[in-house]
Scaffold this motif. Structure first.
Motif, short mmCIF file in Angstrom:
data_model
loop_
_atom_site.label_atom_id
_atom_site.label_comp_id
_atom_site.label_asym_id
_atom_site.label_seq_id
_atom_site.Cartn_x
_atom_site.Cartn_y
_atom_site.Cartn_z
N THR A 3 -3.31 -2.31 -9.51
CA THR A 3 -3.66 -1.99 -8.09
C THR A 3 -4.85 -3.02 -7.78
N PRO B 49 0.74 -1.25 0.17
CA PRO B 49 -0.10 -0.02 0.08
C PRO B 49 0.89 1.17 -0.02
N GLY C 180 -5.16 0.38 1.89
CA GLY C 180 -5.02 0.15 0.38
C GLY C 180 -5.38 1.53 -0.33
N PRO C 181 -5.53 1.45 -1.66
CA PRO C 181 -5.23 0.31 -2.49
C PRO C 181 -3.80 -0.19 -2.47
N TRP C 182 -3.80 -1.49 -2.78
CA TRP C 182 -2.43 -2.07 -2.60
C TRP C 182 -1.92 -2.12 -4.21
N PRO D 123 -5.37 -6.93 0.24
CA PRO D 123 -4.12 -7.43 0.15
C PRO D 123 -3.98 -9.02 -0.24
#
Length: 422
Positions: free
Chosen positions: A60, A15, A78-80, A64
């Motif tokens: 993205t 993140p 997030g976003p991750w 996770p």
């Protein structure tokens, strides 16, 4: 690629800013930690720090891939971001030390608090560095020479039942398989030195029938005895195989470890058949562990001659694309000007019907085509099973179809009818 650096690429998920995470990775795996410390001078960092060569931003995701208690405590939601990170490491940090090489390019990276995904994808070593490690003693050419198979795929099989047969029963089965026409026979990974068939009994019993077959026919069948054990015992087992006229030993790579395989390689001239059982634990999650390209580099530096890649259209979880890439990795020299290629072993659910996909994928037959049930369970017996595989190879290499070849080869026809009833 710099002649003084090892290069590795990673797939990461975070993140945070990927470029910042890449710098953490470089510091953690070389001369740094989470804060600069006394003694970590600019001169030392210039000499010893890993370098972030580049970072490629990818997609993205909304959740996770892996849990991370540190990021959860910090409240990241997030976003991750996924990214591909390319690092290089000074050779001087590592030396000709295979366990430390592995610890450098992997190691604590998997535990970093900045990531929710970490996968070592590729590993490249400079030519002069590769030459400091073990080379295959036998390789592709030596395996062909030992078995007398100058062209075509080497047809192999696996001792089945996996465990339970006595030494005498194993030898009797090996005798039947030799008579059936196989080039290669291997123990299963779960059968090494069991009480019911210890290697001290099994090796002499099996090699007696292998030698007798060779005296009758001139054909040496390569048997890969599973000698997975403590390192001194593996040396002793390999010596026994060599004394009895054998040509190959097998070890479960992941459970023996790099140092043990290196010690075995340095000790014996026999072909070293590298079994990768357990690799799925390292590779099966797409955001964790290690890809096969990096994995096989490390084990080839230990000096193995054969590497398992699983099989096409097989019974395991790997995609065909992954299997194909693995075989191509085995065929690719680790250093320019050096023939250190190894023979891939295609195994898992292989039979005459999977030959076309294998040939189409690799367009060469420098491989071990390992067929257990596809030979031993053939309705007309093991000899017909071997014949069906060879008939399939001959057909596809000539540009023919299996259905066409089956019209003139009853062994292949019966294999297609029997095994094709999935």
């Amino acid at each position: 690629m710099s002649s003084e650096r090892v290069h590795a690429s990673y797939l990461i998920e975070t993140p945070l800013v990927p470029a910042a995470v890449a710098e953490v990775m470089a510091g953690e795996q070389s001369c740094g930690t989470f804060k600069r410390v006394e003694g970590e001078t600019d001169a030392l960092r210039a000499r010893a720090r890993a370098i972030v060569e580049r970072v490629e931003t990818l997609e993205t995701v909304d959740a996770p891939s892996l849990p991370n208690a540190l990021l959860e405590r910090q409240g990241h939601s997030g976003p991750w971001q996924r990214a591909r990170v390319h690092l290089s490491f000074p050779v001087a940090n590592i030396g000709a030390n295979l366990p430390t090489l592995a610890a450098t390019v992997a190691g604590n990276l998997y535990d970093l608090g900045e990531s929710t995904g970490m996968r070592l994808e590729t590993l490249r070593v400079p030519a002069h560095y590769r030459r400091r490690f073990e080379l295959p003693r036998v390789g592709i050419a030596g395996t062909r020479a030992a078995t007398g198979v100058s062209s075509g795929a080497l047809v192999g099989t696996i001792i089945k039942p996996n465990v339970g047969l006595s030494a005498a029963q194993t030898a009797e089965l090996v005798g039947r398989l030799c008579a059936a026409g196989v080039d290669f026979i291997k123990d299963d990974e779960v059968c090494a030195d069991p009480d019911h068939a210890p290697l001290a009994e099994r090796v002499p019993a099996v090699m007696a029938v292998v030698r007798a077959h060779q005296e009758r026919t001139g054909k040496h069948v390569m048997v890969a005895f599973n000698i997975t054990d403590e390192v001194d015992d593996m040396r002793r087992h390999a010596d026994l195989v060599q004394r009895e006229g054998g040509s190959c030993v097998m070890a479960s790579l992941n459970w023996c470890g790099y140092s043990a395989i290196q010690a075995l390689r340095r000790h014996t001239p026999l072909a070293l058949h590298g079994h990768r059982n357990g690799f799925g634990a390292l590779s099966r999650h797409p955001m964790l562990g290690m890809g096969y390209q990096a994995y096989q580099v490390l084990w080839r530096l230990a000096g193995v001659d054969h590497m398992h890649v699983h099989g096409l259209e097989g019974k395991f979880s790997q995609s065909d694309a992954e299997v194909i890439d693995g075989a191509r990795d085995c065929y690719t020299a680790l250093a320019e000007g050096l023939d250190d290629t190894v023979m891939p072993a295609f195994s898992s659910g292989q039979w005459a019907g999977t030959v076309p996909a294998t040939w189409a994928a690799v367009q060469r037959d420098d491989l071990l085509f390992m067929s257990g049930g596809g030979i031993l369970a053939h309705p007309d017996g093991p000899a017909a099973g071997v014949a069906s595989v060879r008939q399939a190879w001959d057909a596809v290499r000539a540009g023919d179809t299996l259905d066409s070849a089956a019209r003139v080869h009853p062994e292949l026809a019966n294999a297609l009818a029997f095994f094709g009833r999935a």
